[in-house]
Design an enzyme around this catalytic site. Structure first.
Site, PDB file in Angstrom:
ATOM      1  N   LYS A 170       2.415  11.034   7.193  1.00  0.00           N
ATOM      2  CA  LYS A 170       1.563  10.782   8.362  1.00  0.00           C
ATOM      3  C   LYS A 170       2.043  11.546   9.613  1.00  0.00           C
ATOM      4  O   LYS A 170       1.784  12.730   9.701  1.00  0.00           O
ATOM      5  CB  LYS A 170       1.425   9.278   8.582  1.00  0.00           C
ATOM      6  CG  LYS A 170       0.601   8.641   7.440  1.00  0.00           C
ATOM      7  CD  LYS A 170      -0.064   7.339   7.811  1.00  0.00           C
ATOM      8  CE  LYS A 170      -1.123   6.975   6.791  1.00  0.00           C
ATOM      9  NZ  LYS A 170      -0.674   6.052   5.749  1.00  0.00           N
ATOM     10  N   ASP A 174       9.375   2.922   2.051  1.00  0.00           N
ATOM     11  CA  ASP A 174       8.186   3.720   2.357  1.00  0.00           C
ATOM     12  C   ASP A 174       7.917   3.584   3.858  1.00  0.00           C
ATOM     13  O   ASP A 174       7.370   2.590   4.316  1.00  0.00           O
ATOM     14  CB  ASP A 174       6.988   3.236   1.534  1.00  0.00           C
ATOM     15  CG  ASP A 174       5.738   4.090   1.794  1.00  0.00           C
ATOM     16  OD1 ASP A 174       5.746   4.875   2.767  1.00  0.00           O
ATOM     17  OD2 ASP A 174       4.758   3.954   1.026  1.00  0.00           O
ATOM     18  N   PHE A 186       0.863  -1.189   0.000  1.00  0.00           N
ATOM     19  CA  PHE A 186       0.000   0.000   0.000  1.00  0.00           C
ATOM     20  C   PHE A 186       0.893   1.231   0.000  1.00  0.00           C
ATOM     21  O   PHE A 186       1.668   1.446   0.924  1.00  0.00           O
ATOM     22  CB  PHE A 186      -0.941   0.055   1.210  1.00  0.00           C
ATOM     23  CG  PHE A 186      -1.815   1.272   1.141  1.00  0.00           C
ATOM     24  CD1 PHE A 186      -2.974   1.278   0.380  1.00  0.00           C
ATOM     25  CD2 PHE A 186      -1.442   2.460   1.774  1.00  0.00           C
ATOM     26  CE1 PHE A 186      -3.761   2.422   0.263  1.00  0.00           C
ATOM     27  CE2 PHE A 186      -2.219   3.612   1.653  1.00  0.00           C
ATOM     28  CZ  PHE A 186      -3.377   3.589   0.903  1.00  0.00           C
TER      29      PHE A 186
HETATM   30  C1  LIG Z   1      -0.830   6.179   4.266  1.00  0.00           C
HETATM   31  C2  LIG Z   1       0.263   5.644   3.441  1.00  0.00           C
HETATM   32  C3  LIG Z   1       0.572   6.223   2.204  1.00  0.00           C
HETATM   33  C4  LIG Z   1      -0.241   7.331   1.584  1.00  0.00           C
HETATM   34  O1  LIG Z   1      -0.304   8.459   2.375  1.00  0.00           O
HETATM   35  P1  LIG Z   1      -1.471   9.554   2.109  1.00  0.00           P
HETATM   36  O2  LIG Z   1      -1.075  10.705   2.994  1.00  0.00           O
HETATM   37  O3  LIG Z   1      -2.764   8.928   2.499  1.00  0.00           O
HETATM   38  O4  LIG Z   1      -1.422   9.898   0.664  1.00  0.00           O
HETATM   39  C5  LIG Z   1       1.659   5.715   1.509  1.00  0.00           C
HETATM   40  N1  LIG Z   1       2.390   4.694   1.996  1.00  0.00           N
HETATM   41  C6  LIG Z   1       2.106   4.110   3.181  1.00  0.00           C
HETATM   42  C7  LIG Z   1       2.964   2.991   3.669  1.00  0.00           C
HETATM   43  C8  LIG Z   1       1.029   4.551   3.937  1.00  0.00           C
HETATM   44  O5  LIG Z   1       0.724   3.951   5.083  1.00  0.00           O
END
Ligand SMILES: *Cc1c(COP(=O)(O)O)cnc(C)c1O
Length: 409
Positions: A264, A235, A150
């Site tokens: 986040k 990520d 994700f």
């Molecule tokens: C939440 C998340 C995203 C996307 O972040 P947004 O601020 O919702 O665009 C990307 N990668 C990971 C691992 C995430 O948990």
């Protein structure tokens, strides 16, 4: 029998839920809880019910709701300047980038807003590096990703998702991505070619159910990337910034990525703040006009980001996550066989698989909300738990007791 006051309160929530349903798109299916206020690990709904927040905005609220130091920084900056665009310099950007680079042990920072933008930016950077540094023929670069990943919701990012709900009807998709099974280093090795620009991975897969890869996997990915001249992109939008008990989840394996995406919690739960941080070799390739964002690196975002960096620099939240996380995992392990079939995770972060015959994830989330604990399911039968790192052990136990009660069958 319900009292009159209770009826009024129920009506209060119902009204807001009806408004959402009529006037906002239905791209989420939230629990019927209408939050009005938050403080620390707690939220209060419009009817005055209190709940322990066991989700923390998917780790956007690592420091809890309205952490005083973060609110103070935001309020101070609101009284100075909030937006300049990047057409001009301002006095928060340089300090923020320097402090974040120093915290993460990286050279350069590219500030953006949302997590998806940080991932998009990392994809662009990896491609540019492939063409300009590695010498990959134009428009043929590949990025290897993991199954069940994700990384966000843009058209390019859903192009390499294997979640059909996230993809259906949104094609045509962006080419240039190759998926291999998460945790399988041999599969990754076999997928690397002369055209591979980067490997993009979550060090712990959050959305997939808080999946921790096998020991040694991330170090092996690093070695494979080094051998083949491929960038490693971590990520850490959800796994980073103290969630797993270390600043970055990769720190558990003493692995360094070339690029990290952060987001986040970087915005302290106040404003969207994301970034790509990493080496000058890669981030230094961007030239004026090649990438940007009107809001990326704005003064308010940078001021809040600086306050987040100051909190993380104390190490207190990493320690809390490690210590309370050990307690959380001890207790959750005790539930296996009693309504729970498996538990995964690291630090104050867990995926709890509900045993067959128990409630669905949705039913369990609702039953927990009734008991004053908010969390969310993923993939139907897994509860995702990520309490704010400011939570006390007593509060944590209270939430775990509720989970035990709801899942026991
Ligand atoms: C939440 C998340 C995203 C996307 O972040 P947004 O601020 O919702 O665009 C990307 N990668 C990971 C691992 C995430 O948990």
């Amino acid at each position: 029998m319900t009292t009159f006051a209770e009826d009024i309160r129920a009506a209060g929530s119902a009204e807001f839920i009806a408004l959402d349903e009529q006037w906002s798109t239905h791209n989420y299916h939230p629990l019927p809880v209408v939050i009005a206020e938050g403080e620390g690990a707690w939220v209060t709904d419009v009817d005055g019910r209190r709940y322990l927040d066991f989700l923390s905005g998917y780790s956007a609220l690592n420091f809890g709701h309205r952490h005083p130091a973060l609110v103070e920084a935001a309020v101070a900056q609101l009284g100075r300047a909030t937006l300049t665009s990047r057409a001009f310099h301002h006095d928060q950007l340089g300090p923020f980038c320097r402090e974040l680079a120093e915290l993460t042990g990286t050279d350069v920072v590219l500030p953006m807003n949302t997590g998806a933008e940080a991932v998009e930016s990392a994809v662009k950077l990896a491609r540019k590096w492939a063409y300009r540094v590695k010498g990959v023929p134009a428009n043929t670069a590949e990025i290897i990703v993991a199954g069940s990943n994700f990384h966000g919701r843009t058209t390019t990012i859903v192009s390499f998702s294997d979640d059909e709900t996230a993809r259906a009807d949104f094609g045509p998709f962006t080419p240039g991505f190759v998926a291999v099974e998460y945790g399988d280093a041999a599969a990754l090795a076999a997928a690397i070619t002369d055209r591979t620009a980067a490997v993009l991975l979550e060090p712990v897969q959050g959305e997939a159910g808080v999946v921790v890869p096998p020991d040694g996997y991330l170090a092996e990915v690093r070695r494979l990337c080094d051998d083949a001249g491929v960038l490693m992109i971590a990520d850490e939008i959800q796994s980073g910034l103290a969630r797993t008990g270390t600043l970055l989840a990769l720190d558990h394996e003493r692995v360094r990525a070339d690029l990290y995406t952060l987001g986040k919690a970087l915005g302290g739960g106040i404003v969207p703040v994301s970034a790509v941080v990493g080496t000058r070799e890669v981030l230094g390739l961007l030239k004026p006009g090649e990438h940007g964002s009107t809001f990326g690196g704005n003064p308010l975002a940078c001021a809040v980001g600086r306050a987040v960096v100051r909190l993380l620099a104390t190490g207190e939240f990493q320690q809390r996550s490690a210590a309370l996380g050990a307690h959380l995992h001890d207790r959750l392990a005790g539930l296996v066989g009693d309504g729970v079939s498996a538990v995964r995770g690291r630090g104050l972060w867990a995926g709890v698989d509900i045993a067959p015959g128990g409630p669905t994830g949705k039913q369990a989330s609702l039953a927990l909300a009734e008991r004053g604990v908010l969390c969310k399911e993923t993939h139907g039968t897994t509860l995702r738990i990520a309490p704010p790192l400011v939570i006390t052990q007593e509060e944590l136990d209270r939430g775990i007791d509720a989970i035990a009660e709801v899942l026991a069958h």
